[in-house]
Motif scaffolding. Structure first.
Motif, mmCIF file in Angstrom:
data_model
loop_
_atom_site.group_PDB
_atom_site.id
_atom_site.type_symbol
_atom_site.label_atom_id
_atom_site.label_comp_id
_atom_site.label_asym_id
_atom_site.label_seq_id
_atom_site.Cartn_x
_atom_site.Cartn_y
_atom_site.Cartn_z
ATOM 1 N N MET A 132 0.827 -1.212 0.000
ATOM 2 C CA MET A 132 0.000 0.000 0.000
ATOM 3 C C MET A 132 0.858 1.257 0.000
ATOM 4 O O MET A 132 0.496 2.255 -0.640
ATOM 5 N N VAL A 133 1.993 1.243 0.693
ATOM 6 C CA VAL A 133 2.883 2.416 0.705
ATOM 7 C C VAL A 133 3.341 2.727 -0.720
ATOM 8 O O VAL A 133 3.289 3.869 -1.176
ATOM 9 N N ALA A 190 1.851 1.717 -3.464
ATOM 10 C CA ALA A 190 0.679 2.053 -4.271
ATOM 11 C C ALA A 190 0.302 3.521 -4.109
ATOM 12 O O ALA A 190 0.021 4.211 -5.099
ATOM 13 N N ILE A 191 0.319 4.029 -2.900
ATOM 14 C CA ILE A 191 -0.004 5.436 -2.662
ATOM 15 C C ILE A 191 1.067 6.327 -3.280
ATOM 16 O O ILE A 191 0.760 7.342 -3.920
ATOM 17 N N ASP A 192 2.323 5.934 -3.124
ATOM 18 C CA ASP A 192 3.417 6.693 -3.740
ATOM 19 C C ASP A 192 3.262 6.726 -5.261
ATOM 20 O O ASP A 192 3.468 7.762 -5.894
ATOM 21 N N GLU A 193 2.879 5.613 -5.848
ATOM 22 C CA GLU A 193 2.678 5.540 -7.295
ATOM 23 C C GLU A 193 1.544 6.462 -7.744
ATOM 24 O O GLU A 193 1.640 7.132 -8.771
ATOM 25 N N ILE A 194 0.466 6.529 -6.961
ATOM 26 C CA ILE A 194 -0.652 7.407 -7.304
ATOM 27 C C ILE A 194 -0.232 8.871 -7.204
ATOM 28 O O ILE A 194 -0.511 9.674 -8.107
ATOM 29 N N LEU A 195 0.461 9.220 -6.126
ATOM 30 C CA LEU A 195 0.833 10.615 -5.905
ATOM 31 C C LEU A 195 1.925 11.093 -6.859
ATOM 32 O O LEU A 195 1.859 12.216 -7.368
ATOM 33 N N THR A 222 -2.270 3.753 -11.277
ATOM 34 C CA THR A 222 -3.041 2.998 -10.281
ATOM 35 C C THR A 222 -2.844 1.480 -10.380
ATOM 36 O O THR A 222 -3.627 0.734 -9.808
ATOM 37 N N LEU A 277 -2.492 -0.185 -6.953
ATOM 38 C CA LEU A 277 -3.755 -0.122 -6.215
ATOM 39 C C LEU A 277 -4.701 -1.207 -6.714
ATOM 40 O O LEU A 277 -5.329 -1.921 -5.930
ATOM 41 N N CYS A 336 5.993 -0.440 4.331
ATOM 42 C CA CYS A 336 5.087 -0.961 5.338
ATOM 43 C C CYS A 336 5.753 -2.185 5.992
ATOM 44 O O CYS A 336 6.889 -2.529 5.655
#
Length: 146
Positions: A32-33, A35-40, A45, A48, A101
């Motif tokens: 998830m860490v 995935a969020i970094d990839e989105i930002l 996505t 995600l 994570c």
């Protein structure tokens, strides 16, 4: 750290499962860490959606297991509280500072980044200290502490 047995069969099984998850993370997109970094940062996505897919596989497997007559008990849980919210915030801050994570740290240990050995140790010790400080005993599985 009363009641916590480092060499209990349940703890050894949990450590082996964490190792398998770390191995899987190295070869997939289940962090998830990241995935969020990839989105930002990348406005993508893929990771995600990989997490959503993994969740669907697990949910489907549980449903099939129950239909086949498998064990139906749910894991032990605790009611939401300010202390659990604080624990979540601290876990998130730790992931932000380390860049991984808990399972991501296990994956990095598998890649030979030995400094990440402190992450599971810190998580374990903080859970033990929290239990001792706030009087919550660790969850029990089959009469043995986790």
């Amino acid at each position: 750290m009363e009641g916590i047995a480092l060499l209990s069969p349940v703890f050894v099984l949990a450590a082996c499962c964490a190792g398998v998850m770390g191995y899987a993370i190295q070869r997939s997109g289940t962090c998830m860490v990241t995935a969020i970094d990839e989105i930002l940062d990348g406005r993508r996505t893929e990771r995600l959606f990989a997490l959503v897919e993994a969740g669907l596989w697990v949910s489907g497997s549980i449903l099939v297991w129950r239909q086949l007559g498998g064990h139906t008990a749910l894991p032990v849980g605790y009611p939401p509280s300010a202390a659990s919210a604080l624990g979540g915030v601290l876990l998130g801050l730790g992931a932000l500072l380390s860049g991984a994570c808990m399972f991501g740290a296990i994956a990095r240990i598998g890649s030979g980044q030995w400094a990440y050995l402190l992450t599971p140790l810190g998580y374990f010790l903080s859970c033990a200290m929290f239990s001792a400080r706030f009087g919550q005993r660790p969850p029990m599985v089959g009469g043995a502490p986790l």
